[in-house]
Write an enzyme that holds these catalytic residues in place. Sequence first.
Site, short mmCIF file in Angstrom:
data_model
loop_
_atom_site.label_atom_id
_atom_site.label_comp_id
_atom_site.label_asym_id
_atom_site.label_seq_id
_atom_site.Cartn_x
_atom_site.Cartn_y
_atom_site.Cartn_z
N LEU A 19 25.14 -7.97 -6.76
CA LEU A 19 24.72 -6.42 -6.91
C LEU A 19 25.83 -5.59 -7.33
CD1 LEU A 19 22.12 -5.75 -3.92
CD2 LEU A 19 21.74 -5.33 -6.39
N ASP A 38 36.76 -5.49 -4.21
CA ASP A 38 36.18 -6.90 -3.77
C ASP A 38 37.60 -7.41 -2.94
OD1 ASP A 38 33.22 -8.23 -4.15
OD2 ASP A 38 34.99 -9.91 -3.39
N ASN A 102 28.58 -1.04 -1.38
CA ASN A 102 27.95 -2.13 -1.49
C ASN A 102 28.14 -3.45 -0.69
OD1 ASN A 102 25.81 -4.08 -3.01
ND2 ASN A 102 27.72 -4.87 -3.50
N TYR A 174 22.52 -7.28 11.27
CA TYR A 174 22.31 -6.84 9.78
C TYR A 174 21.35 -5.43 9.89
CZ TYR A 174 21.46 -7.26 4.84
OH TYR A 174 21.30 -6.77 3.57
N LYS A 178 22.27 -1.64 8.70
CA LYS A 178 21.65 -1.08 7.69
C LYS A 178 20.98 0.11 8.10
CE LYS A 178 23.00 -3.76 4.51
NZ LYS A 178 23.98 -3.17 3.38
N THR A 208 21.03 -12.81 -4.85
CA THR A 208 22.74 -12.98 -4.87
C THR A 208 23.15 -14.08 -3.92
OG1 THR A 208 22.93 -11.32 -3.09
CG2 THR A 208 22.75 -10.43 -5.31
#
Length: 315
Positions: A19, A38, A102, A174, A178, A208
């Site tokens: 993404l 990254d 991201n 997670y 989120k 992904t």
Amino acid sequence: MSLPLEGRAAIVTGAGRGLGRAEALELARPGAAVVVNDFGQPGRDGSGDASAGPAEEVADEIRQTGGRAVAHTGDVADHQQAQGLIELAVATFGQLDILVNNAGILRDKMVFSMSEEEWDSVIRVHLKGHFNTTHFASAHWRNRSKATGAPVYGRIVNTSSEAFLAGSAGQPNYAAAKGGIVGLTTSTALALAKYGVTANVICPRARTRMTADVFAGSGESTDGLDPLAPEHVAPLVGYLASPAAARINGQLLVVHGGMVAIVERPQVSAKFDTKQDAFTYDELDTHLTPHYAERPPNETFAATEVLGLKHETLT
């Protein structure tokens, strides 16, 4: 004719693959200069040695098409390295205009099997990582606005997940991270609006490295663009980063496969008032038992299905 993002500078975290890569390329296409962040660890759980390779490759891909880009390989969950990321954008391109958060990892377990380290690591990368970059970017915009006495141009696009909306039984870390990102986004949107900055959050669905197990065998196209390709998500990110989205602030949108859905705030489904100074157990039972009597016994506040996607229990 000038491009919509010409003269703007953007940061995309976790942009070496998936993404983030698609989003970085999408922002560069209409003219934005991009800092490609990254950490470069090969494992989707954040394991393995860090590498500059993924970030450098995407930055080079942007430069080869005539764009401007620089790589950053720092850890956004580290406060000082996140500060360095914002400082790199300002030093290289003169200012920062767009922040796309991201970066993330997965360490899936049921809540009774999850270790403290598995909880902390996911919260750290997702939620703290979003906070760190937002903190330094917002300070940059606030200082610029105060220096000029006028609003600036600022866009934040954060990444949540349908795991937050649906609960996702095997991902308590997670899902919690989120959900926290949604709260961070709405708070940020309110705090920065007067400075000319918008903050929105997306729940993307894409095939992904992180979702290889979740979407295995689900609708992959062999004769065209995969319905779950990250390239379906990137245009919305580009739009939210653009001048056209100036009136969109503090919003949550689900996006995948050529579809965008606007998620409204939770609504009150029922309301009861006590006839006394405080509720008694019997009075609460009188109201609440009938209200829930017709619902399935395992139905929770979270949706069991979001836009056709059922969240299976992960182990």
